[in-house]
Design an enzyme around this catalytic site. Structure first.
Site: not given
Ligand SMILES: [Zn+2]
Ligand SMILES: [Zn+2]
Lengths: 150, 439
Positions: A85-87
């Site tokens: 996840i890109c967060l």
């Protein structure tokens, strides 16, 4: 090593006051490892789907963020093929005052508001920018196919 | 069992004070009143069947505009007639009823004061030209609504309204009276907190545990995300029972050292019991009101329940008494005794001992601050201000430390030990921990 008080308290609260649409259950043999499910937010292409994730609290948690990954296949510009996840709050914007519940809420919000300008899955983001309608349709189809409630 | 009987039984047996019983909704009287309305209507040829099927009519409660009540509310039965002739528009009426209504229309037309124009619903039809030919000529008439005078329904509603205002008044008295009890109790408990005798100190720890249990019990209201808001009687009852049970098992009541503490605890419990009883009473009245309105509609075919002013029903079930008293309990009484949850370190979730106050005013325990500095983390975990590295011995908050020693002596001791152990592990490695345990 004994489980830090903080992890015990967080787990207790997750059990006692669960967040609507989110569940997180620790493994019995490893209390730092959680089975997570997140319901797709309503009026998003993920509506009606239940997504499985795994969450792990590293030894130096909360100084470092939990490691979270999608196990269910999902079509989303900020989530790659491996479920990573890109967060920001999972990386540079992590703060030790954040918690498992706040992180999972952020992930649920990310499903409701994909951000193709900060992509992890480049092909998905590309398609999202070029033909958003079609991308959303694909996301819907993947949800129906992979994230059906058991 | 029929509702009327059940209701009567609860009123008699649930231990309500006599003036509560006297103020409760008189279901039986209201029911008798409905019979009168029924009789009056059928004498006019307007029995339930005619009203619901044959007649174009409206039943309104005036005096309650926009859902709020202004003064007395007056029920009106309005019937559609032709504007010109005063003839009722609906065919299936008995001849006498037709004549009666027409005469009524003519006499009202003369005085011209009680006529309400509702011709708007037909005007749109008139403008669409396509199917004009297929419409019966009747549809082109302008409709007037005339009022059919009834007396028994006014009686019903004024009775109901009186009872509802009586109930509202009773709630105000209850609120006032309970609030006075809360304030008196708070005043008395404050005296214990001001005293520095060792007996008082001991009792304060007891009170802290009691309030901690009380707060986490979420008895009348919930703070949990899934069931936010006010609890109904059943839930509050179950929560209060659980609280009392936990209280008996976790806090030994006999270990109060000042005699008055025991008395205060009884007062605290009795305030909560009275609140609970109040909730039950309100719910019962609310049910009675809904049942009687439903019965009214069913017996007369006048549909009033959907129009019934929401403010009236909501004052009955607003839980405003429990809301007000719980707020008063928490600001006047419970706040006298600090709760540890308000003094936790946001990183390790233990008591923030020893407290370090950063330039941004956020407080952390010294142990977490040391770790943050060692990791080179300059950002405050709460506000992300660059204030961590610069912190030194001047940032120790001595006033807060003194406060914590007074209120949370046990937790201070435990956290102090934990911090020392962590420092030792830093110095001598994890082996220190095992050695320490052997000793
Ligand atoms: Zn800490
Ligand atoms: Zn700060």
């Amino acid at each position: 090593m004994a489980l830090p008080k903080r992890i015990i308290k967080e787990t207790e609260r997750l059990m006692a006051e669960p967040v609507p649409g989110i569940s997180a259950v620790p493994h019995e043999e490893n209390l730092r490892y959680f089975d997570v499910t997140i319901d797709g937010p309503s009026s998003s292409p993920y509506e009606g789907g239940t997504f499985k994730l795994e969450l792990f609290l590293p030894d130096d948690y909360p100084m470092t963020p939990p490691k979270v990954r999608f196990l269910t296949k999902i079509y989303h510009p900020n989530i790659d093929r491996l479920g990573r996840i890109c967060l920001d709050v999972l990386k540079s914007n992590w703060s030790p005052a954040l918690q498992i519940r706040t992180i999972l809420l952020s992930i649920q919000a990310l499903l409701g508001a994909p951000n193709p300008d900060d992509p992890l899955a480049n092909d998905v983001a590309q398609r999202w920018k070029e033909d958003e309608k079609a991308a959303i349709q694909t996301a819907r189809e993947w949800t129906a196919e992979h994230a059906k409630k058991a | 069992m029929k509702f009327a009987q059940e209701y009567q039984k609860h009123l008699a047996q649930d231990g309500y004070p006599p003036h509560w019983v006297a103020s409760a909704i008189s279901y039986r009287q209201l029911k008798k009143c409905i019979k009168k309305v029924q009789k009056e209507l059928s004498e006019l040829g307007l029995d339930g069947e005619t009203l619901s099927e044959a007649l174009r009519s409206q039943y309104v409660l005036s005096g309650c505009e926009n859902g709020s009540v202004k003064g007395q509310f007056v029920p009106k039965l309005l019937v559609a007639v032709d504007e010109a002739t005063g003839e009722p528009l609906d065919a299936k009426l008995a001849p006498e009823t037709r004549t009666f209504l027409q005469e009524l229309a003519v006499s009202q037309q003369l005085s011209d004061t009680r006529i309400t124009d509702v011709s708007t619903d037909l005007s749109s039809r008139r403008s669409s030209s396509d199917d004009e030919s297929s419409l019966e000529s009747q549809e082109y008439r302008t409709i007037k609504m005339i009022e059919v005078p009834l007396s028994s329904d006014s009686e019903f509603f004024s009775m109901l309204q009186d009872e509802l205002s009586g109930l509202t008044e009773l709630q105000e008295q209850e609120k006032f009276q309970l609030n006075r009890q809360v304030l008196a109790l708070s005043h008395a408990v404050a005296k214990i907190t001001e005293s520095s005798s060792s007996k008082s100190k001991h009792d304060l720890q007891q009170w802290r545990k009691i309030f901690e249990l009380y707060l986490s019990g979420n008895i009348f209201f919930s703070t949990a995300e899934q069931d936010h808001g006010a609890h109904n009687y059943a839930k509050a009852h179950q929560r209060l029972q659980k609280f009392t049970k936990d209280l008996n098992s976790q806090v030994k009541m006999t270990v109060f050292k000042r005699k008055e503490s025991q008395v205060f605890l009884q007062q605290f419990l009795s305030i909560n019991l009275e609140l609970l009883q109040n909730l039950k009473y309100q719910e019962m009245n609310f049910t009675a009101m809904n049942k009687i309105l439903k019965k009214f509609d069913k017996r007369t075919s006048l549909s009033v329940q959907p129009n019934f002013p929401p403010t009236l029903s909501s004052t009955l079930l607003s839980q405003s008494t429990s809301k007000a008293i719980c707020a008063s309990l928490s600001t006047s009484l419970i706040s006298l005794i600090p709760q540890i949850d308000d003094y936790l370190c946001p990183v390790c979730f233990s008591l923030a001992w020893r407290p370090v106050r950063l330039r941004c005013q956020h407080v952390f325990c010294i142990r977490c601050l040391i770790v943050l500095q060692r990791e080179g983390q300059d950002h405050c975990p709460l506000c992300r201000g660059c204030v961590v590295i610069e912190a030194d011995v001047d940032n120790l908050d001595d006033d807060m430390a003194k406060f914590m020693r007074k209120w949370f002596p046990g937790d201070v001791k435990a956290k102090q030990k934990e911090n020392e152990r962590a420092t030792a592990i830093d110095l001598y490695g994890p082996a220190y921990d095992t050695k320490c345990c052997v000793m």
